[in-house]
Design an enzyme around this catalytic site. Structure first.
Site, PDB file in Angstrom:
ATOM      1  N   ASN A 125       0.716  -1.335  -0.004  1.00 47.04           N
ATOM      2  CA  ASN A 125      -0.131  -0.173   0.147  1.00 47.04           C
ATOM      3  C   ASN A 125       0.789   1.340   0.239  1.00 47.04           C
ATOM      4  OD1 ASN A 125      -1.819   2.007   0.432  1.00 47.04           O
ATOM      5  ND2 ASN A 125      -2.292   1.467   2.518  1.00 47.04           N
ATOM      6  N   CYS A 128       0.382   5.371   1.777  1.00 35.10           N
ATOM      7  CA  CYS A 128       0.570   5.939   3.238  1.00 35.10           C
ATOM      8  C   CYS A 128       1.815   6.982   3.353  1.00 35.10           C
ATOM      9  CB  CYS A 128       1.270   4.813   3.985  1.00 35.10           C
ATOM     10  SG  CYS A 128       0.564   3.217   4.141  1.00 35.10           S
ATOM     11  N   GLY A 215     -16.843   2.661  -1.748  1.00 37.04           N
ATOM     12  CA  GLY A 215     -18.411   2.147  -1.908  1.00 37.04           C
ATOM     13  C   GLY A 215     -18.772   2.543  -3.521  1.00 37.04           C
ATOM     14  N   GLY A 241     -13.031  -1.277  -5.995  1.00 40.06           N
ATOM     15  CA  GLY A 241     -13.528   0.143  -5.834  1.00 40.06           C
ATOM     16  C   GLY A 241     -14.967   0.345  -6.235  1.00 40.06           C
ATOM     17  N   GLY A 242     -15.730   0.015  -5.220  1.00 41.37           N
ATOM     18  CA  GLY A 242     -17.227   0.097  -5.357  1.00 41.37           C
ATOM     19  C   GLY A 242     -17.931  -1.031  -5.855  1.00 41.37           C
ATOM     20  N   GLY A 263     -15.003  -4.748  -1.210  1.00 39.12           N
ATOM     21  CA  GLY A 263     -14.618  -4.164   0.098  1.00 39.12           C
ATOM     22  C   GLY A 263     -15.794  -3.673   0.902  1.00 39.12           C
ATOM     23  N   THR A 264     -15.999  -2.491   0.607  1.00 39.21           N
ATOM     24  CA  THR A 264     -17.301  -2.011   1.292  1.00 39.21           C
ATOM     25  C   THR A 264     -18.375  -2.524   1.502  1.00 39.21           C
ATOM     26  OG1 THR A 264     -16.063   0.576   0.959  1.00 39.21           O
ATOM     27  CG2 THR A 264     -18.630   0.434   1.715  1.00 39.21           C
TER      28      THR A 264
END
Length: 301
Positions: A125, A128, A215, A241-242, A263-264
């Site tokens: 990632n 950061c 989301g 992503g979404g 994810g979300t």
């Protein structure tokens, strides 16, 4: 129907994985479905030592998504290796270990350590803050991407996936810098920077003022960026992503992704990955598609 995909020589039984930061280490979700149904599990972002994260409130609802400033809460890389890998290895799925650092040296140390552990892929990632460069995220400037990825690659004994930030002017410039520096694969997108204000108190809702937007609202941005990156580099791409449904997954694959991460949506529906896999299979049957790899980068423009 062949659902297998290959990421840098690692075969996933299907293209459905979970996005780091949303799945923990799988314990809770294992109560809802067999984790072996997943192609891979992207675990909670790891740091050199335990982090408690930011103080509450660190989640804010938004139209078609959420903002978060959780702050990489995790038990630290050593406890992950000793406590979580044995649990994850009980399931027939691939382990994608996500690492985060605040200096080049931290990244190198973690990647060296996790390379010797029983994981299949390493996700780095680079969203950061680089504490040696005034807190600017590693992934926002090509020269910083080159520096951190090239240094980390020297310690990677497993395929290295670099996770890209969308908070940049030109995503293809960042993608090329990561690949030229040694990235074996890319994952994108990470969260978009956002903010909300409580109009009654006139104060920011999040304790950190700003947070990462994720989301369904970010899906069109993710599709666009994966499409652009696919035309800029040739390494495997994990798109995220979404994503919610099987048709969303098909769309991301058509844009150029080789695999995807949900994810979300997991916060609202723990069964979402299973439903997305079933939905993708339904889509493939309906369109006479036998191999899921035939969808990748098959958009017609």
């Amino acid at each position: 129907m062949d659902m297998r995909v290959n990421i840098c020589g690692v075969e996933l039984k299907n293209p459905i994985t979970t996005a780091s930061g949303t799945f923990g280490f799988g314990h809770e979700y294992g109560e809802f479905f067999d984790l072996s149904m997943l192609g891979g599990i992207g675990v909670k972002g790891l740091t050199p030592t335990e982090r408690l994260g930011n103080p509450a409130p660190r989640i804010a609802e938004t139209p078609m998504g959420i903002l978060n400033c959780v702050g990489l809460q995790n038990p630290g890389i050593d406890r992950f290796i000793t406590e979580q890998i044995p649990f994850l290895r009980q399931h027939d799925t691939k382990i994608i270990a996500n690492v985060s650092g605040n200096t080049v040296e931290e990244y190198c140390g973690m990647i060296e350590k996790i390379s010797d552990a029983d994981v299949d892929l390493i996700e780095m990632n680079i969203s950061c803050p680089n504490v040696k460069c005034g807190g600017m995220a590693f992934g926002t400037q090509p020269d910083m991407v080159t520096e951190v990825v090239s240094a980390a690659k020297k310690y990677a004994k497993k395929p290295l996936i670099v996770k890209l930030s969308p908070n940049v002017t030109d995503i293809t410039e960042i993608a090329r810098a990561a690949v030229d520096a040694g990235a074996d694969a890319l994952s994108l997108i990470n969260t978009l920077l956002g903010m909300r204000i409580d109009v009654d108190t006139r104060r920011p809702i999040l304790s950190n003022i700003m947070g990462g937007l994720s989301g369904p609202a970010v899906l069109p941005v993710a599709i666009r960026m994966v499409y652009q990156v696919r035309r800029a580099v040739s390494v495997p791409i994990i798109g995220m992503g979404g994503l919610r449904t099987g048709r969303d997954v098909a769309e991301m694959l058509l844009a150029g992704a080789d695999a995807v991460a949900l994810g979300t949506v997991l916060f609202a529906d723990p069964l979402a990955p299973v439903k997305a896999l079933e939905g993708l299979q339904d889509y493939m049957r309906g369109h006479g598609i036998e191999r899921v790899t035939d969808l990748t980068n098959a958009v017609e423009v």
